[in-house]
Every structure is written in C-alpha cells, then in structure tokens.
Scaffold this active site. Sequence first.
Site, PDB file in Angstrom:
ATOM      1  N   HIS B 141       0.867  -1.177   0.000  1.00  0.00           N
ATOM      2  CA  HIS B 141       0.000   0.000   0.000  1.00  0.00           C
ATOM      3  C   HIS B 141       0.907   1.231   0.000  1.00  0.00           C
ATOM      4  O   HIS B 141       2.021   1.167   0.519  1.00  0.00           O
ATOM      5  CB  HIS B 141      -0.836  -0.047   1.283  1.00  0.00           C
ATOM      6  N   ASP B 218       2.879  -4.801   7.849  1.00  0.00           N
ATOM      7  CA  ASP B 218       1.673  -3.979   7.709  1.00  0.00           C
ATOM      8  C   ASP B 218       0.481  -4.929   7.809  1.00  0.00           C
ATOM      9  O   ASP B 218       0.184  -5.667   6.869  1.00  0.00           O
ATOM     10  CB  ASP B 218       1.719  -3.261   6.352  1.00  0.00           C
ATOM     11  N   GLN B 221      -4.759  -5.217   6.650  1.00  0.00           N
ATOM     12  CA  GLN B 221      -5.773  -6.089   6.033  1.00  0.00           C
ATOM     13  C   GLN B 221      -5.745  -7.499   6.608  1.00  0.00           C
ATOM     14  O   GLN B 221      -6.504  -8.362   6.168  1.00  0.00           O
ATOM     15  CB  GLN B 221      -5.538  -6.173   4.512  1.00  0.00           C
ATOM     16  N   LYS B 244     -10.502  -0.762  10.351  1.00  0.00           N
ATOM     17  CA  LYS B 244     -10.701  -1.900   9.442  1.00  0.00           C
ATOM     18  C   LYS B 244     -11.100  -3.161  10.199  1.00  0.00           C
ATOM     19  O   LYS B 244     -11.411  -4.180   9.602  1.00  0.00           O
ATOM     20  CB  LYS B 244      -9.431  -2.145   8.625  1.00  0.00           C
ATOM     21  N   CYS B 382      -4.794   2.745  -3.653  1.00  0.00           N
ATOM     22  CA  CYS B 382      -3.533   3.213  -3.039  1.00  0.00           C
ATOM     23  C   CYS B 382      -2.417   2.211  -3.261  1.00  0.00           C
ATOM     24  O   CYS B 382      -1.542   2.042  -2.403  1.00  0.00           O
ATOM     25  CB  CYS B 382      -3.703   3.485  -1.548  1.00  0.00           C
TER      26      CYS B 382
HETATM   27  C1  LIG Z   1      -2.526  -2.844   3.375  1.00  0.00           C
HETATM   28  C2  LIG Z   1      -2.820  -1.487   3.926  1.00  0.00           C
HETATM   29  N1  LIG Z   1      -1.860  -0.810   4.552  1.00  0.00           N
HETATM   30  C3  LIG Z   1      -2.078   0.400   5.074  1.00  0.00           C
HETATM   31  C4  LIG Z   1      -3.297   1.016   4.988  1.00  0.00           C
HETATM   32  C5  LIG Z   1      -3.462   2.389   5.551  1.00  0.00           C
HETATM   33  O1  LIG Z   1      -4.312   2.375   6.638  1.00  0.00           O
HETATM   34  P1  LIG Z   1      -4.811   3.727   7.307  1.00  0.00           P
HETATM   35  O2  LIG Z   1      -5.306   4.596   6.203  1.00  0.00           O
HETATM   36  O3  LIG Z   1      -5.877   3.308   8.246  1.00  0.00           O
HETATM   37  O4  LIG Z   1      -3.632   4.333   8.005  1.00  0.00           O
HETATM   38  C6  LIG Z   1      -4.335   0.351   4.347  1.00  0.00           C
HETATM   39  C7  LIG Z   1      -5.661   0.970   4.239  1.00  0.00           C
HETATM   40  O5  LIG Z   1      -6.112   1.458   3.262  1.00  0.00           O
HETATM   41  C8  LIG Z   1      -4.084  -0.926   3.799  1.00  0.00           C
HETATM   42  O6  LIG Z   1      -5.049  -1.582   3.148  1.00  0.00           O
END
Ligand SMILES: Cc1ncc(COP(=O)(O)O)c(C=O)c1O
Lengths: 151, 424
Positions: B141, B218, B221, B244, B382
Amino acid sequence: MSDLRDLYQEQILEHSKAPRNFRELGTANHQAEGNNPLCGDRFTVYLQMDGDAIRDISFQGAGCAISKASASMMTQALKGKTRAEAEQIFERFHKLVTGKGANGEEEELGKLAVFSGVSEYPARVKCATLAWHTLEAAFEGQPEAVLPDED
Amino acid sequence: MTTAARKLGSESCPSPDTEPLDVEKIRADFPILHQQIHGKPLVYLDNAATSQKPRAVIEAITRYYESSNANIHRGVHFLSEHATEEHEEARRTVQRFLNARSANEIVFVRGTTEAINLVTQTYGRAHVGAGDEVLITGMEHHSDIVPWQLLCNEKGAKLRAAPIDDNGALLLEEFARLLNPRTKIVAVTHVSNALGTINPVRKIVELAHQHGVPVLVDGAQAVPHIRVDVQALDCDFYAFSGHKIYGPTGIGVLYGKASHLNAMPPYQGGGDMIASVTFEKSTYNKVPYKFEAGTPDIAGAIGLGAALRYVESIGLDRIAAHEHDLLEYATQAISPIPGLRIVGTAKEKAGVLSFVFDTVHPHDIGTILDQEGIAIRTGHHCSQPVMQRFDIPATARASFALYNTREEVDALVRGIEKVREVFA
Ligand SMILES: Cc1ncc(COP(=O)(O)O)c(C=O)c1O
C-alpha cells in the site's frame, strides 16, 4: 431515484467505445496532460492553434466512459472555434454537469447537453470535466492540468 | 459429518470456533447495515476500505463520553483515574489480541499509516544511512512505500521492492536474493489490500533474521481476517488500523518488540511522553508512553478494545472460515462471466476480490453497482505499483467481512450483469 440511462446516454456510450479525434496530433503546437489521481484517468489533449483559432484538436489516453466520451465530444464541439468561444462553452458545460445551469444552457450546448445526467452523480463530475481542464492547461501552455478540489 | 457426529463433536469439544457463524445474528449487531441505498438494500462490500461498526463499539464510545470522560495520566480525581484505567485496559486487550509479550509493546497511534511513519522516523532514521537499503514488496500500500521513500531520499539510501508473480504472489526466492548486508529493514504487508494475497510472513521474518534484518509487518488487512500472533511470527514491528477491524477511525496500533522500542528515539515531542523537562534537557517517559505525545484518542482506544473483544467473542477462526467460504463462492460465481478477469489469484488469499470487466472502466462499474445498492471500491486502491505490475489503470474490488452473505454475492453477480446490459 436517478436512472442510469440518464447518465449513460446512448451517445456517451457510443463515443466512449469509438472516440473521435482519438490520436496524437503531429501538427500540435500546444498540448497538456490531465490526470485524475483518484481513479487513474489520464488524457493528453493536443491543439493546433492558428492565432486565436483552434485549427485542429485531438486527444489520447485512458479513462472511464464519462471522461472519454466527454473528451471525444469536446474535440468535435471545439474544432474551428476561437479560444474565447471554447472557454465560454466550457463554462456552460461546467454549469450543466454541476447542476448549476440555467434552463437555456442545454440548448446552447447542442450535443454536449447529453451530459446533463452527470449532475445527479456528484462523484462523476470530475470525470466529465477532466478533458476540459486539460484543454485549459494546453491553452495556458502548462504541461499538466491542475484539477480544482471542487468542480 | 452426520448430525450425530457433529453433536458428539461439539459435546466432547465445546469450542465455539468450530461452529459456523450465525450471520443473521451478527448482522443484527451492525445498525448501519439495515438501510436502503437508492431504494435497494445496502450490500456493503467495501470492507477493505473500512469496516462497519457493531453496536458494542458504538456503545462503548458513548458510554465513555457519558460516564468516564477525563484526561488520562494527569489527574488524581476519580474520573481521570477511571479513564486512565479504561485506556490501559484497551492496551491490554490489544496485547492479548496480538499475543504480545507485554502491554508495554503496544503503542497507540492514529492508524497503520502513522505506525509506519513512526518506525521510519525513529528506528529508520537511527539505522538507515547512505548506501543502505530498505526492502519492501511489489504489493505494498502507498503507506508502506512513501514513508520509506522519504527516509531513503533523506539518507541517500535505496528502496528496493521484491517482485510478485502473475497471480499476485510474492516471489520468495527473489525476495531472499534481494536481502544483503546493506539491507537495514524489511517492510511487508501481511495481506494485500489490492489483491488479497496472504504473504508467508513467518518465512519472510525467518529469512530476514538470518541476515540480522528486522521486519515490519503492515497488518491493516490481516487482523480483521486471520489470527495474528506476533510472537509466533517473530516480527519486529506490526501495524494495524482500528477502523478496518470494526473499531473507530483515528486509532491504530504499532506493536514493537520491547528491545527495539526501548532503544528507539522518541517520535513526537510533547506532554505525556516526558519524564522531566527543563529548558536545557528533557528525559523521556518509558515505553510505550515515550511514543504517545499529547492527549491521545482515549475514546478511540476504548472503542478499539470493544471491537477486538467483539471479534474475540465470535472467534477469528470462525470469521476466517466464513470469509473463506464467501471468497470461494464469489470466485466461482464471477469467474464464468464472459470478459471478467480476477486480478489477484494467489493460492493463499483473504476476502478480497479485485477484477476488471471487458473494456468497462472500474469507475463505471462502481457507479452502476452503487445504483443497485452495492458498495465496492474502484480505482488503484492506493497501490499504483500493483496496477502498473498488471498493466491496468484500476480495478473494481469487492471485499468481505464477517457480516456478508452469499445472497450479497448473488446481488454482486446480478449487478455485474447490469453493467453488461448498460454497456452492451
Ligand atoms: C494494506 C494497507 N496498509 C495500510 C493502509 C493504511 O491504513 P490507514 O489509512 O488506516 O492508516 C491500508 C488501508 O487502506 C491498507 O489496506
């Protein structure tokens, strides 16, 4: 409830499948790129200006049906127009797709009036105006269109 | 299994984790699900973007504001002590949920994005220098790319990405080959938000540790969908977002091994993160408070605690089984649709179904499905490098949660048929 057919009018679908003036323009003396980072739509608009007049106009790129059809119909509507006329048409078109237009607007826009359904879909206004903002950048001699936060 | 055998099984081993989910009962816990969108029942399939909230979470937040609200760590009065205790109880809930060794290894942050930025700005700035390398994967991401890029640009270091195959699975041999003495940290997603791929994190950590390289995972998900045990994974950092996993927005977690957290410089300066301050010098509070400057999102942490307890009460294994069933069912239902191609077909997948459909742009798919009451995400999610890898500008993405049903998958399939009608 708004009907999908108000948005995806026959002509819009047709232009999105077979866009007109969809090519690089060898004779272009202005060009700019427009890029909507939200959905990945990306177009280049080419202009061959003769003084203040648009002698030829074309576009290339990829995007959704609305943005592609809008670009295609824009090139058809603007060929032979002056820059001032083109800007006036964009102003009307903008009012139409944001639902701020007066009633007379649609008539003056001719074929472009098929985009009136966009005003029911606020998330899609940016798609309809992408090529037009890119055109503005090309007029201004800027390589890349800056999209406004609010359309 | 026969009914008798199932009965016997459940009597001799009364584990709730083996019983299938009662989805209707779960749906009753989520007030937002019971509404019409454009005159159709809401079918919410955008869970990878954010999940809906059960009443238990909404009520925990309301209860906090109605009866416990006070600032924490600073009052001797009853409410302040009470709020502090609730906040710390939430931290212990996170510790239990991730099976961390100590609650001091749980840092509250705004979300995954802030957790990763915290690590790049503290551990990263302390350990990554000119000529060094940071190793990520081709399915990250943007929030696990850009913070590292900023760090690498500042330090003159190099960001490298291990490639993925045509199914969207990590090429583990390539990853192993990219590890070298210049590699200072590895950052990988546990589950890809764009493709659904589950990465072999245990194996990745093992490989990295053989080179003495720490690993940040990370988990944005992953935590809502699969059981996570940070001690078993042996990862050095683990990040996730509350919103999430059925919790509120604005709260998230950075888990870090105590040895790292103790050695790291602070992230932001301010109240709560200090032990003493003079104009000449400040000494810092102990972990995790050293990383929590200023008044935190107290209600958010309490809401997150309630969300994790809600998930625990249902059981992650049952949730995973239910979502796996939905993914299989949906994959089988949409695969035969002419012109439809699923993007992300790794063997190990969580409940994400990304697809492209003929020449119809995902944005148009999203608008048409929305008219049917179906919420999906369209775009690059993203993850622009993933789109570039598959040479597509965007995908349409349906993502599942514990409250989704097979009937909702059927609605999605009908919606895609509608797309075909419009674009026929
Ligand atoms: C794999 C992954 N990493 C990071 C994020 C970023 O999360 P947040 O926007 O809650 O900081 C997301 C969410 O869109 C994600 O799907």
